[in-house]
Design an enzyme around this catalytic site. Structure first.
Site, short mmCIF file in Angstrom:
data_model
loop_
_atom_site.label_atom_id
_atom_site.label_comp_id
_atom_site.label_asym_id
_atom_site.label_seq_id
_atom_site.Cartn_x
_atom_site.Cartn_y
_atom_site.Cartn_z
N GLU A 1 -8.45 -13.84 14.62
CA GLU A 1 -8.44 -13.41 13.23
C GLU A 1 -8.04 -14.52 12.28
OE1 GLU A 1 -7.26 -8.74 12.86
OE2 GLU A 1 -5.74 -10.02 13.71
N LYS B 1 -5.21 -11.70 17.49
CA LYS B 1 -4.43 -12.38 16.43
C LYS B 1 -4.95 -13.80 16.22
CE LYS B 1 -2.94 -9.81 14.68
NZ LYS B 1 -3.16 -8.48 15.11
N LYS C 1 -8.25 -5.81 5.11
CA LYS C 1 -7.14 -5.06 5.70
C LYS C 1 -7.54 -3.62 5.97
CE LYS C 1 -2.69 -4.79 6.62
NZ LYS C 1 -2.54 -5.37 7.95
N CYS D 1 -13.38 -3.30 -0.25
CA CYS D 1 -13.51 -3.36 -1.70
C CYS D 1 -12.41 -2.51 -2.31
CB CYS D 1 -14.84 -2.87 -2.23
SG CYS D 1 -16.24 -3.80 -1.65
N TRP E 1 -15.57 -6.98 -0.79
CA TRP E 1 -15.83 -7.41 0.59
C TRP E 1 -17.31 -7.11 0.80
CZ3 TRP E 1 -17.71 -5.33 5.11
CH2 TRP E 1 -17.46 -6.06 6.29
N ASN F 1 -16.76 1.26 -4.52
CA ASN F 1 -16.32 0.98 -3.15
C ASN F 1 -17.04 1.96 -2.23
OD1 ASN F 1 -13.30 1.97 -1.38
ND2 ASN F 1 -14.87 0.57 -0.72
N GLY F 2 -17.80 1.44 -1.27
CA GLY F 2 -18.54 2.32 -0.37
C GLY F 2 -19.92 1.75 -0.11
N ARG G 1 -8.07 -5.52 0.45
CA ARG G 1 -9.25 -4.73 0.80
C ARG G 1 -10.54 -5.56 0.79
NH1 ARG G 1 -8.11 0.73 0.28
NH2 ARG G 1 -10.32 1.22 0.13
N HIS H 1 -13.48 -12.15 38.27
CA HIS H 1 -14.81 -11.55 38.05
C HIS H 1 -15.49 -12.14 36.82
CE1 HIS H 1 -13.85 -8.76 41.23
NE2 HIS H 1 -12.68 -8.54 40.63
N GLU I 1 -4.42 -8.08 22.24
CA GLU I 1 -3.84 -8.22 20.90
C GLU I 1 -3.56 -9.69 20.58
OE1 GLU I 1 -3.70 -6.52 18.38
OE2 GLU I 1 -2.11 -7.33 17.14
C1 G6P Z 1 -9.11 -4.11 10.10
C2 G6P Z 1 -7.85 -4.94 9.96
C3 G6P Z 1 -7.05 -4.89 11.26
C4 G6P Z 1 -6.76 -3.46 11.64
C5 G6P Z 1 -8.04 -2.62 11.72
C6 G6P Z 1 -7.72 -1.13 11.83
O1 G6P Z 1 -9.96 -4.71 11.00
O2 G6P Z 1 -8.18 -6.26 9.63
O3 G6P Z 1 -5.84 -5.59 11.10
O4 G6P Z 1 -6.11 -3.43 12.88
O5 G6P Z 1 -8.79 -2.78 10.51
O6 G6P Z 1 -7.10 -0.70 10.66
P1 G6P Z 1 -6.15 0.53 10.55
O7 G6P Z 1 -5.70 0.54 9.12
O8 G6P Z 1 -6.99 1.74 10.88
O9 G6P Z 1 -5.03 0.35 11.49
#
Ligand code: G6P
Length: 634
Positions: free
Chosen positions: A513, A510, A629, A2, A75, A101-102, A27, A529, A506
């Protein structure tokens, strides 16, 4: 998650709030709203489900005139994303509006009491209790009412409140969610993040936990819990606004993937001077770093994967034991850290709630804490004992790419520096390492140039994946038992070994996501395994197999997958003739590089693969569903 934004001054507030919310959209983006104070005896609001664009369209049709306003991009935590649950929230009389926000943890009890006292709730949110509390305590002074309401709240918040009875005033408060004040010539601003203020001012003040902020057009006042004035000087923020544009790319994600070689070059230029590594902003003395007996890395998401890669680098170059934890696990485990531990918190945003809590946990146990982070003066940067900035510029796409390689670059340099401090690296080896490091941006650029050259082929492959994926799903859900039993649903399995194993995680992240396709990353040695049971002709198996000490092992894995009919997508070193012979389709190549540095190159095709598949599927690449984000709630 948020974002909140507020403005009071001499200009049209609605337009400024929309502009601010667009900057904060990363956010959260499931709904948004704005409340404007316009001299009437009620606050007027507009809110809508969906992205800020929809709110903008609504306001174009039904504008709200006024010079003081607060806004919110959401969010969802409590209550589905819809218009009722979107902020701002109003009291019974529509005279007070709140954005938040919170998370208010005791909202259930508060709601019961307030309802008993006559408050009429319109939403399922936790936030709405705040506005009814402020209304309950309002006796002609908004600041006092907010101060009193805060005493009843348990949880985290950054809030902004306006009242139709006090024109031109915004009252705000912070506890564990970010809040920044922006000071401009023609008014004052507040926002969840500096980046939303930079269109208007470079002069900002970070509000701290327990503080309140009272804004009018020409004045601002900060006070602490005991209502004592806080005198904090504004800081100047230097940030490249150009970074927030797409620069000719169709998506921020692609732009950010392409920025990586330049960011790497800039990091090396800033940090490697005269053959020595420098972290000028790091306040922790070298002797303190050298004293550490172990390193604990904490992070979430992509930053966690950067931490996993860094473990290999620290252990190889500095010969120091490293454990890597997801922040949310670390913070609740009563972890064994103490004065001999260096806790490194990795975070792009510097605001991730669990990582921040992890740093506090480390500090409470007397560990030395530092953060590798991208956003200047973020909460983590201010709370850890030391900070090293990645200086990767704003990362807008929710799926992180350039922050990842920038974090790895800083962590590798730190590993080399620690290796020197701990006398584990001879000067000659340091020079060799730096030489190879300095060459890395060029090699990364070559991977990107190859992509540009072969874009059609990438698109064709993505189309293939798409077609086969849908065929498989159809068969999976087929009512014909003959067809159905043959086929588990299509998914992607990512395999890597040693220092490229974290890139398997990773790469899978990706894809998940932004394409919403099931994907899993595994150390290739673990294939037997479990994951091997899934292999038939349906899943794609992305095999990260550059030249390395474990190349032969990867080759055997590939043989095993092939023997079971799996569709292999290999990432190999240029000139490799073995693997492409076994699996000539979909081969992705990287230039020759040592195994230690190979993750910087192997990750690029993984990022591009996820991007191309999501584009082929027509997904919202920069703002994937349900994600945000910056995750500022647990
Ligand atoms: C969220 C974002 C990711 C990010 C993660 C950690 O899940 O969508 O892209 O890697 O937070 O965020 P940070 O800002 O702590 O790297």
């Amino acid at each position: 998650m948020c974002g909140i934004f507020g403005y009071t001054g001499g200009r049209d507030a609605q337009a400024l709030v929309i502009q601010g919310l667009k900057r904060l959209e990363y956010r959260g983006y499931d709904s948004s709203g704005v409340a404007v104070q316009n001299g009437f005896d009620r606050i007027h609001i507009r809110k809508t489900q969906g992205k800020i664009k929809k709110l903008e369209e609504l306001l174009a049709k039904h504008p709200l005139k006024g010079k003081t306003a607060i806004g919110h991009t959401r969010w969802a935590t409590h209550g589905v994303p819809n218009e009722e649950n979107a902020h701002p929230h109003l009291d019974n009389e529509s005279q007070i509006a709140v954005v938040h926000n919170g998370i208010i943890e005791n909202f259930g009890d508060l709601k019961k009491t307030l309802e008993g006292e006559g408050a009429r709730f319109q939403s399922q949110t936790d936030t709405e209790v705040i506005v009814h509390l402020v209304a309950k305590y309002y006796k002609g002074n908004l600041e006092n009412a907010v101060r009193r309401a805060l005493k009843d709240l348990k949880g985290t918040y950054a809030i902004a409140v306006i009242s139709s009875k006090e024109p031109g005033k915004i009252v705000a408060a912070k506890m564990d969610s970010p809040l920044v004040l922006g000071l401009a010539k023609n008014g004052n601003f507040l926002a969840s993040d500096v980046s939303a203020l930079l269109d208007h001012t470079d002069d900002v003040i970070f509000v701290e936990n327990g503080e309140m902020l009272i804004l009018t057009e020409n004045t601002y006042r900060i006070s602490d819990r005991a209502d004592k004035p806080v005198n904090r000087k504004p800081v100047k923020i230097a940030w490249d606004r150009e970074q927030a544009q797409k620069g000719g790319h169709p998506h921020f994600m692609l732009k950010e993937i392409f920025e990586q070689p330049a960011i790497l070059t800039a990091i090396l230029k800033e940090r490697v001077i005269g053959g020595k590594i420098r972290f000028d902003e790091l306040k922790i003395p070298a002797a303190r770093l050298a004293r550490a007996k172990r390193i604990v890395i904490i992070a979430c998401g992509t930053s966690y994967h950067a931490g996993l890669v860094a473990k290999y680098a620290f252990e190889e170059l500095a010969r120091i034991p490293v454990s890597v934890d997801t922040s949310s696990e670390f913070r609740y485990r009563d972890p064994l850290v103490g004065p001999d531990t260096l806790v490194i918190a990795i975070s792009q945003s510097g605001e991730t709630a669990d990582t921040l809590a992890g740093v506090r946990e480390g500090k409470s146990k007397k560990a030395c804490t530092m953060t590798v982070c991208n956003v200047l003066a973020s909460s983590l940067a201010r709370e850890a004992h030391g900070v090293i900035y990645t200086h990767a510029g704003s990362e807008i796409a929710v799926a992180s790419t350039k922050a990842y390689t920038a974090q790895m670059a800083i962590l590798y340099l730190l590993a080399i520096q620690l290796g020197v401090l701990r006398k584990k690296l001879a000067p000659k080896r340091v020079q060799q390492l730096l030489k190879e490091f300095l060459h890395l941006p060029l090699l990364m650029q070559r991977v990107l140039d190859d992509y540009k050259k072969d874009q059609k082929e990438w698109a064709q492959n993505a189309r293939d994946f798409n077609r086969r994926y849908h065929d498989q799903l159809e068969r999976y859900f087929s009512t014909d038992p003959e067809k159905r039993k043959r086929s588990p649903s299509g998914f992607f399995l990512y395999l890597g070994r040693n220092i490229n194993y974290p890139n398997a995680l990773e790469g899978a992240l990706k894809l998940k996501e932004i394409s919403y396709i099931p994907a899993e990353g595994y150390p290739a040695g673990e294939m037997k395994h479990g994951p091997i049971a899934l292999i038939d002709e349906n899943p794609w198996v992305i095999c990260i197999a550059p030249q390395s000490a474990t190349y032969d092992k990867m080759l055997s894995n590939i043989q095993e997958i092939r023997a079971r009919g799996g569709c292999i997508v290999p990432i190999v070193t240029e000139g490799d003739t073995e693997i492409p012979k076994l699996s000539p389709m979909y081969v992705m190549e990287i230039p020759k590089v040592s195994e230690l540095f190979s993750p910087f190159l192997t990750v690029v095709p993984l990022q591009l693969l996820a991007y191309c598949v999501a584009r082929e599927f027509g997904e919202d690449i920069d703002q994937p569903r349900n994600l945000a984000k910056s995750v500022t709630v647990e």
